[in-house]
Structures are given as C-alpha cells and as structure tokens.
Design a protein around this motif. Structure first.
Motif, PDB file in Angstrom:
ATOM      1  N   TRP A 147       0.841  -1.193   0.000  1.00  0.00           N
ATOM      2  CA  TRP A 147       0.000   0.000   0.000  1.00  0.00           C
ATOM      3  C   TRP A 147       0.882   1.252   0.000  1.00  0.00           C
ATOM      4  CZ3 TRP A 147      -4.814  -0.329   3.724  1.00  0.00           C
ATOM      5  CH2 TRP A 147      -5.697  -1.313   3.239  1.00  0.00           C
ATOM      6  N   ASP A 151      -3.247   4.988  -0.378  1.00  0.00           N
ATOM      7  CA  ASP A 151      -4.033   3.825   0.059  1.00  0.00           C
ATOM      8  C   ASP A 151      -4.350   3.932   1.552  1.00  0.00           C
ATOM      9  OD1 ASP A 151      -4.055   2.507  -2.435  1.00  0.00           O
ATOM     10  OD2 ASP A 151      -2.085   1.641  -2.059  1.00  0.00           O
ATOM     11  N   HIS A 187      -8.618   4.186  -5.245  1.00  0.00           N
ATOM     12  CA  HIS A 187      -7.902   3.531  -4.148  1.00  0.00           C
ATOM     13  C   HIS A 187      -8.862   2.773  -3.231  1.00  0.00           C
ATOM     14  CE1 HIS A 187      -3.772   5.141  -4.716  1.00  0.00           C
ATOM     15  NE2 HIS A 187      -4.426   6.048  -5.429  1.00  0.00           N
ATOM     16  N   LYS A 190      -9.296  -0.690  -4.582  1.00  0.00           N
ATOM     17  CA  LYS A 190      -8.143  -1.524  -4.262  1.00  0.00           C
ATOM     18  C   LYS A 190      -8.217  -2.004  -2.813  1.00  0.00           C
ATOM     19  CE  LYS A 190      -3.099  -1.315  -3.755  1.00  0.00           C
ATOM     20  NZ  LYS A 190      -1.895  -0.444  -3.901  1.00  0.00           N
ATOM     21  N   GLU A 193     -10.495  -4.901  -2.093  1.00  0.00           N
ATOM     22  CA  GLU A 193      -9.964  -6.202  -2.529  1.00  0.00           C
ATOM     23  C   GLU A 193      -9.030  -6.802  -1.484  1.00  0.00           C
ATOM     24  OE1 GLU A 193      -8.120  -5.257  -6.211  1.00  0.00           O
ATOM     25  OE2 GLU A 193     -10.000  -5.125  -7.333  1.00  0.00           O
ATOM     26  N   ASP A 194      -8.408  -5.964  -0.655  1.00  0.00           N
ATOM     27  CA  ASP A 194      -7.437  -6.434   0.341  1.00  0.00           C
ATOM     28  C   ASP A 194      -8.031  -6.577   1.743  1.00  0.00           C
ATOM     29  OD1 ASP A 194      -5.479  -6.469  -1.597  1.00  0.00           O
ATOM     30  OD2 ASP A 194      -4.701  -4.481  -1.116  1.00  0.00           O
TER      31      ASP A 194
END
Length: 289
Positions: A147, A151, A187, A190, A193-194
């Motif tokens: 990251w 992020d 962001h 993203k 997704e994590d």
C-alpha cells in the motif's frame, strides 16, 4: 423484530451490504418487489439499524493489532477509563470469570485472524448444539504490504464505507491532502480487494442476547468456523497467536457452556476458559456499555 418476511428482507439487505457496502436503499429496492415504494423499505431498514438487528458495515484489515488478555485486574473501571483516553486502544472489555480484562490496541501484530461470522437465516443449529469435525487452520489475515500513502489515507477515511465520497473529499481537504473523487474511488476499490467487510446481524436485536467469551486451542479451526455459519446470529471469531477467542451471543448460557465443556472432554478443543463481558469500551461508542 418483524414478521418473518420483513426479517428475510433485512437479512437480504445485510448480505447485499457485505458484497457492496455502498449500496443504497434505493438501489436495493430494485430487488424487492414486495414493497410499493423505496420509502417503506427505507423505514424497515432504518428500523433494523435502530433496533441493532444490523450494524453499519466496517472495513477490517490486519494493520497491526495487539490483543492482551489479563487474568487479574484490581480496578476494572479505572483501566477502562485509561483505555478510553488511549488513542491506540480500539476495544476494551471488563470480564468476569477466567479472564478479567481484554484489551485490543494498535501495535505489534499478534492477531492472526478476525471475522464476524456471517450467519444463516433461518438458523441450522444453536449455540448449545455446535458440532464440528473438520481439521484445518484458518487462513491468516495478512498485513497489506504494497500500500502507498494514498491507500492508507483512503483506508482510514473510508473505514466506514457508507460515507459519501463528498464527505471523504471534505475529510481529505481538512487533513491537507485534498484528494479528488476519482483518486478516492480508485484507491477505495483496491482497499476493498485487500480487506474484509464486517457487519452484525442479530434477529432479535443486539441487546436481546447474553455474551460469552471463550478462549481455547483447537486443530479444528475450519470446522469451528463452518459450524458458526449455521447459527442465526453473528459471532465474533478471532485467532491470537495459537489460540481462539470466540464471542457468542446466546439465550442459554448454561447449556452453551456445558456444550463447550463437552467439546473439550471429547478432545476437539483444549485449554477452555470461559468469561462473561460485563462492560466494554470502543471509541466508536459514546460511553461504556
């Protein structure tokens, strides 16, 4: 809370919210032909939040969490107040039983796994009939390596993923970075997704249930997790180092404790300890509960 049809609708909204935490009631209305207008559906969902049948979604990522269980505390209220004034503390609970205090704070990470287990409706089993036989370890929640600074900023701004991007832009400007809507949305995608999206679902409302906190070791972590999905309400499952911390929401305290004692006697769990949370603190709540 409501008639069964209404509870089914709230549960369906809960499932949709876990998949897309930014879904609105108006968007969800397209799935619900049983309602004449989105206003009637909005009333139902607002009522579910008010009665704590469901909670707002939260983003969870294992960004460095230290979990301490204390067996003896002289003054629980004093320690709770100290935790309240500590910006690194994210949760603290005074306990009765085998443990006296639980504290969760930012720091060296010994939390391996954490989830609010998604229940079934209707439930397939009850808390005092939990059975499992499948061996296997839970997959660790990994620190999000890779990251960048943006992020991290978007993660902390959007930990409540229901806030509008307009509000996120306002917060970013206040913090001096002034991220654009396009940047935040990019962001945020993203980050989702994590991370995990976590919510509560309690058919009778959060306050209807008694809480029990179990700690133990087991080789059957996968089986335990799958069995918790058969309950009709959320349960909290954490793995800290090599042991499990499990919080169940129950109506039958004695039956549930007895069933877990039987699991220990049958060799499915070891080092069982039982505690009752009697007061807790979180910076997301206004006072001790």
């Amino acid at each position: 809370m409501h008639k069964l049809r209404h509870l089914d609708t709230v549960y369906l909204y809960f499932l949709h919210k876990l998949k897309n935490p930014r879904i609105t009631v108006t968007d969800f209305f397209t799935y619900q032909s049983a309602y004449e207008s989105d206003n009637s559906l909005r009333w139902l969902i607002n009522d579910a939040f008010r009665e704590k049948v469901i909670s707002q979604p939260e983003i969870f990522c294992n960004v460095g969490v230290s979990v301490d269980l204390l067996s003896t505390v002289d003054n629980q209220l004093k320690l709770l107040k100290k935790c309240r004034n500590d910006p690194k503390t994210t949760y603290a609970a005074a306990l009765c039983g085998a443990w006296s205090f639980l504290r969760v704070r930012k720091g060296a990470s010994d939390l391996k796994f954490a989830n609010r287990v998604v229940p079934s409706l209707p439930g397939i089993t009850t808390s005092h009939k939990i059975k499992f036989s499948e061996k296997g370890k839970l997959k660790d929640d990994l620190y999000p390596h890779g990251w960048d600074e943006i992020d991290w900023e978007v993660y902390y701004i959007m930990k409540n993923p229901s806030i509008s991007f307009t509000e996120a832009i306002r917060i970013s400007k206040k913090e001096g970075t002034g991220l654009s809507r396009k940047t935040i949305k990019k962001h945020f995608k993203k980050i989702l997704e994590d991370c995990k999206i976590q919510m509560n679902f309690f058919p009778w409302g959060y306050g209807h249930y008694d809480k029990i906190l179990f700690t133990f070791k087991t080789k059957y972590e996968i089986g335990l997790y799958d069995s918790l999905k058969k309950l009709d309400r959320t349960s909290y499952l954490w793995k800290v180092r090599d042991f499990i911390i499990l919080t169940l929401f129950v109506e039958h305290y004695c039956k549930t404790v007895r069933s877990f004692k039987e699991l220990e006697e049958n060799g499915l769990i070891q080092n069982l300890k039982v505690s009752i949370p009697n007061r807790h603190y979180s910076p997301f709540e206004e006072d001790f509960i």
